[in-house]
Design a protein around this motif. Structure first.
Motif, mmCIF file in Angstrom:
data_model
loop_
_atom_site.group_PDB
_atom_site.id
_atom_site.type_symbol
_atom_site.label_atom_id
_atom_site.label_comp_id
_atom_site.label_asym_id
_atom_site.label_seq_id
_atom_site.Cartn_x
_atom_site.Cartn_y
_atom_site.Cartn_z
ATOM 1 N N PHE A 1 0.904 -1.128 -0.078
ATOM 2 C CA PHE A 1 0.086 0.190 0.080
ATOM 3 C C PHE A 1 0.911 1.155 0.022
ATOM 4 C CE2 PHE A 1 -2.515 3.366 2.422
ATOM 5 C CZ PHE A 1 -3.522 3.530 1.562
ATOM 6 N N THR A 2 1.705 1.313 0.690
ATOM 7 C CA THR A 2 2.806 2.625 0.854
ATOM 8 C C THR A 2 3.585 2.751 -0.512
ATOM 9 O OG1 THR A 2 3.164 1.755 3.309
ATOM 10 C CG2 THR A 2 5.012 3.358 2.116
ATOM 11 N N ILE A 3 4.012 1.514 -1.023
ATOM 12 C CA ILE A 3 4.828 1.675 -2.443
ATOM 13 C C ILE A 3 3.493 2.358 -3.401
ATOM 14 C CG2 ILE A 3 5.385 0.612 -4.366
ATOM 15 C CD1 ILE A 3 6.645 -1.703 -2.361
ATOM 16 N N LEU A 4 2.414 1.972 -3.571
ATOM 17 C CA LEU A 4 1.314 2.435 -4.532
ATOM 18 C C LEU A 4 1.050 3.919 -3.916
ATOM 19 C CD1 LEU A 4 -1.062 -0.562 -4.556
ATOM 20 C CD2 LEU A 4 0.641 0.209 -6.438
ATOM 21 N N LEU A 5 0.878 4.315 -2.661
ATOM 22 C CA LEU A 5 0.847 5.672 -2.255
ATOM 23 C C LEU A 5 1.831 6.529 -2.586
ATOM 24 C CD1 LEU A 5 -1.257 7.286 -0.530
ATOM 25 C CD2 LEU A 5 0.141 6.968 1.414
ATOM 26 N N ILE A 6 2.966 6.121 -2.783
ATOM 27 C CA ILE A 6 4.025 6.956 -3.067
ATOM 28 C C ILE A 6 4.168 7.204 -4.522
ATOM 29 C CG2 ILE A 6 6.676 6.887 -3.570
ATOM 30 C CD1 ILE A 6 6.936 5.309 -0.981
ATOM 31 N N ILE A 7 3.878 6.228 -5.437
ATOM 32 C CA ILE A 7 3.934 6.277 -6.719
ATOM 33 C C ILE A 7 2.692 7.271 -7.203
ATOM 34 C CG2 ILE A 7 3.299 5.142 -8.913
ATOM 35 C CD1 ILE A 7 4.768 2.655 -7.650
ATOM 36 N N VAL A 8 1.585 7.289 -6.786
ATOM 37 C CA VAL A 8 0.433 7.796 -6.921
ATOM 38 C C VAL A 8 0.491 9.248 -6.474
ATOM 39 C CG1 VAL A 8 -2.246 8.150 -6.677
ATOM 40 C CG2 VAL A 8 -1.403 6.178 -7.231
ATOM 41 N N SER A 9 1.034 9.381 -5.126
ATOM 42 C CA SER A 9 1.003 10.903 -4.821
ATOM 43 C C SER A 9 2.252 11.665 -5.223
ATOM 44 C CB SER A 9 1.310 10.559 -3.071
ATOM 45 O OG SER A 9 2.510 10.039 -2.939
ATOM 46 N N PHE A 10 3.282 10.898 -5.604
ATOM 47 C CA PHE A 10 4.356 11.828 -6.189
ATOM 48 C C PHE A 10 4.006 12.415 -7.637
ATOM 49 C CE2 PHE A 10 8.228 12.423 -8.647
ATOM 50 C CZ PHE A 10 9.159 13.045 -7.799
ATOM 51 N N GLY A 11 3.402 11.723 -8.580
ATOM 52 C CA GLY A 11 3.014 12.353 -9.551
ATOM 53 C C GLY A 11 2.013 13.425 -9.478
ATOM 54 N N THR A 12 0.856 13.209 -8.356
ATOM 55 C CA THR A 12 -0.165 14.060 -8.045
ATOM 56 C C THR A 12 0.565 15.267 -7.515
ATOM 57 O OG1 THR A 12 -1.718 12.235 -8.050
ATOM 58 C CG2 THR A 12 -2.314 14.551 -6.943
ATOM 59 N N PHE A 13 1.542 15.106 -6.561
ATOM 60 C CA PHE A 13 2.145 16.294 -6.040
ATOM 61 C C PHE A 13 2.987 17.097 -6.862
ATOM 62 C CE2 PHE A 13 5.685 17.985 -3.565
ATOM 63 C CZ PHE A 13 4.954 18.853 -2.584
ATOM 64 N N ALA A 14 3.557 16.576 -7.923
ATOM 65 C CA ALA A 14 4.158 17.384 -8.848
ATOM 66 C C ALA A 14 3.237 17.947 -9.854
ATOM 67 C CB ALA A 14 4.997 16.518 -9.807
ATOM 68 N N TYR A 15 2.207 17.490 -10.155
ATOM 69 C CA TYR A 15 1.094 18.018 -10.715
ATOM 70 C C TYR A 15 0.326 19.287 -10.349
ATOM 71 C CZ TYR A 15 -3.460 19.065 -12.822
ATOM 72 O OH TYR A 15 -4.451 19.764 -13.340
ATOM 73 N N SER A 16 0.306 19.093 -8.927
ATOM 74 C CA SER A 16 -0.238 20.125 -7.987
ATOM 75 C C SER A 16 0.461 21.214 -7.872
ATOM 76 C CB SER A 16 -0.661 19.573 -6.634
ATOM 77 O OG SER A 16 -1.713 18.592 -6.484
#
Length: 91
Positions: free
Chosen positions: A65-80
């Protein structure tokens, strides 16, 4: 004049970040049995890639779950960040 296009991107990116935080909290509570505060802490340090230390040792499911959260949140954070920067620079 207020540029609604940039405001919509800003609103959307902030909504995405909030959604990921809620999903992260829910995931850590359900998978690891963390309290809300512990889950929020884990979600924020995971999203920000600070990675101090885990509240408790993670199970295999928690690690996935943490691995998936890192992948998803990193891209979203960069977009934001790019949306916020564009909004600020365009006034």
């Amino acid at each position: 004049m207020l540029n609604l296009k940039h405001f919509k991107k800003l609103y959307f990116s902030l909504l995405l970040l909030l959604s990921i935080i809620v999903i992260g909290i829910f995931g850590f509570v359900q998978i690891e049995g963390y309290t809300i505060l512990e889950a929020l802490y884990m979600t924020i340090i995971t999203m920000s890639t600070v990675g101090f230390r885990e509240v408790h040792e993670l199970s295999s499911s928690g690690r996935i779950f943490t691995i998936l959260l890192i992948i998803v949140s990193f891209g979203t954070f960069a977009y934001s960040i790019s949306s916020i920067t564009l909004y600020v620079l365009d006034g």
